[in-house]
Scaffold this motif. Structure first.
Motif, short mmCIF file in Angstrom:
data_model
loop_
_atom_site.label_atom_id
_atom_site.label_comp_id
_atom_site.label_asym_id
_atom_site.label_seq_id
_atom_site.Cartn_x
_atom_site.Cartn_y
_atom_site.Cartn_z
N ILE A 131 0.83 -1.21 0.00
CA ILE A 131 0.00 0.00 0.00
C ILE A 131 0.86 1.25 0.00
N ARG A 132 1.88 1.30 0.85
CA ARG A 132 2.71 2.51 0.94
C ARG A 132 3.67 2.64 -0.25
N GLY A 133 3.92 1.54 -0.94
CA GLY A 133 4.81 1.61 -2.10
C GLY A 133 4.11 2.13 -3.34
N ASP A 134 2.78 2.08 -3.37
CA ASP A 134 2.01 2.54 -4.53
C ASP A 134 1.39 3.89 -4.19
N ASP A 135 1.64 4.91 -5.03
CA ASP A 135 1.19 6.27 -4.73
C ASP A 135 -0.33 6.38 -4.64
N GLU A 136 -1.03 5.75 -5.60
CA GLU A 136 -2.49 5.87 -5.62
C GLU A 136 -3.13 5.14 -4.45
N LEU A 137 -2.64 3.94 -4.13
CA LEU A 137 -3.19 3.20 -2.99
C LEU A 137 -2.86 3.92 -1.68
N ASP A 138 -1.69 4.53 -1.62
CA ASP A 138 -1.29 5.24 -0.40
C ASP A 138 -2.22 6.42 -0.13
N SER A 139 -2.60 7.14 -1.21
CA SER A 139 -3.52 8.27 -1.03
C SER A 139 -4.94 7.78 -0.72
N LEU A 140 -5.29 6.57 -1.19
CA LEU A 140 -6.64 6.05 -0.97
C LEU A 140 -6.81 5.44 0.41
N ILE A 141 -5.82 4.65 0.84
CA ILE A 141 -5.93 3.90 2.10
C ILE A 141 -5.09 4.61 3.16
N LYS A 142 -5.78 5.26 4.09
CA LYS A 142 -5.09 6.02 5.13
C LYS A 142 -4.99 5.24 6.44
N ALA A 143 -5.55 4.04 6.47
CA ALA A 143 -5.67 3.29 7.73
C ALA A 143 -4.32 2.77 8.20
N THR A 144 -4.22 2.56 9.51
CA THR A 144 -3.07 1.89 10.09
C THR A 144 -3.32 0.39 10.05
N ILE A 145 -2.36 -0.36 9.58
CA ILE A 145 -2.51 -1.82 9.49
C ILE A 145 -1.86 -2.44 10.71
N ALA A 146 -2.65 -3.20 11.47
CA ALA A 146 -2.15 -3.78 12.72
C ALA A 146 -1.03 -4.77 12.43
N GLY A 147 0.08 -4.61 13.13
CA GLY A 147 1.21 -5.52 12.96
C GLY A 147 2.00 -5.29 11.69
N GLY A 148 1.77 -4.15 11.05
CA GLY A 148 2.42 -3.89 9.77
C GLY A 148 3.72 -3.12 9.87
N GLY A 149 3.92 -2.41 10.97
CA GLY A 149 5.13 -1.59 11.10
C GLY A 149 5.06 -0.38 10.19
N LYS A 150 6.24 0.16 9.85
CA LYS A 150 6.28 1.29 8.93
C LYS A 150 7.38 1.09 7.92
N LEU A 151 7.34 1.87 6.86
CA LEU A 151 8.34 1.73 5.81
C LEU A 151 9.71 2.17 6.32
N PRO A 152 10.75 1.43 5.95
CA PRO A 152 12.08 1.85 6.38
C PRO A 152 12.51 3.13 5.66
N PHE A 153 12.95 4.13 6.44
CA PHE A 153 13.40 5.39 5.84
C PHE A 153 14.40 6.06 6.78
N ILE A 154 15.56 6.35 6.26
CA ILE A 154 16.57 7.10 7.01
C ILE A 154 16.91 8.35 6.20
N HIS A 155 16.76 9.52 6.81
CA HIS A 155 17.01 10.77 6.11
C HIS A 155 18.50 10.88 5.77
#
Length: 133
Positions: free
Chosen positions: A99-123
């Motif tokens: 979901i977070r890797g696809d721009d359109e799905l990311d804008s459509l689905i705003k929900a938190t997914i239980a047990g999903g964690g977050k995308l790895p990102f280091i500035h």
């Protein structure tokens, strides 16, 4: 004389084996060529709409088609994510990647997914600088 009702003469009283053979009932999902339940979605739409308002038959078919398409899209991307991590089972983590890797799905689905964690990102600022001479 029999006017109305089933018995008696004339009218549309059905006799066994006369005329048209009865078709086997076919669900609206099969008619629409969908996997999602059109009848159930129609019932939910009727329950959720304001009192004494009507819901057209095609509205349920359209909703079922949209839901099925989005589900297929998410599952395909999540399956690709599970292939990348070389496992056969789709986990909530793979759903997040999909979901977070696809721009359109990311804008459509705003929900938190239980047990999903977050995308790895280091500035970039946090990386150690290489010393320049």
């Amino acid at each position: 004389g029999g006017k109305g009702g089933k018995g008696g003469k004339g009218g549309k009283g059905g006799k066994v084996g006369s005329g048209k053979s009865k078709r086997t009932p076919q669900s609206r999902s099969i008619r629409a060529g969908l996997q999602f339940p059109v009848g159930r979605i129609h019932r939910f739409l009727k329950e959720s709409v304001a009192a004494k308002n009507r819901v057209g038959a095609t509205a349920a078919v359209c909703c079922a088609a949209i839901l099925e398409y989005i589900t297929a899209e998410v599952l395909e991307l999540a399956g690709n994510a599970s292939d990348n991590s070389q496992v056969k089972r789709i986990t909530p983590r793979h759903l997040v990647f999909a979901i977070r890797g696809d721009d359109e799905l990311d804008s459509l689905i705003k929900a938190t997914i239980a047990g999903g964690g977050k995308l790895p990102f280091i500035h970039d600022f946090l990386y150690r600088k290489s010393k320049k001479t």
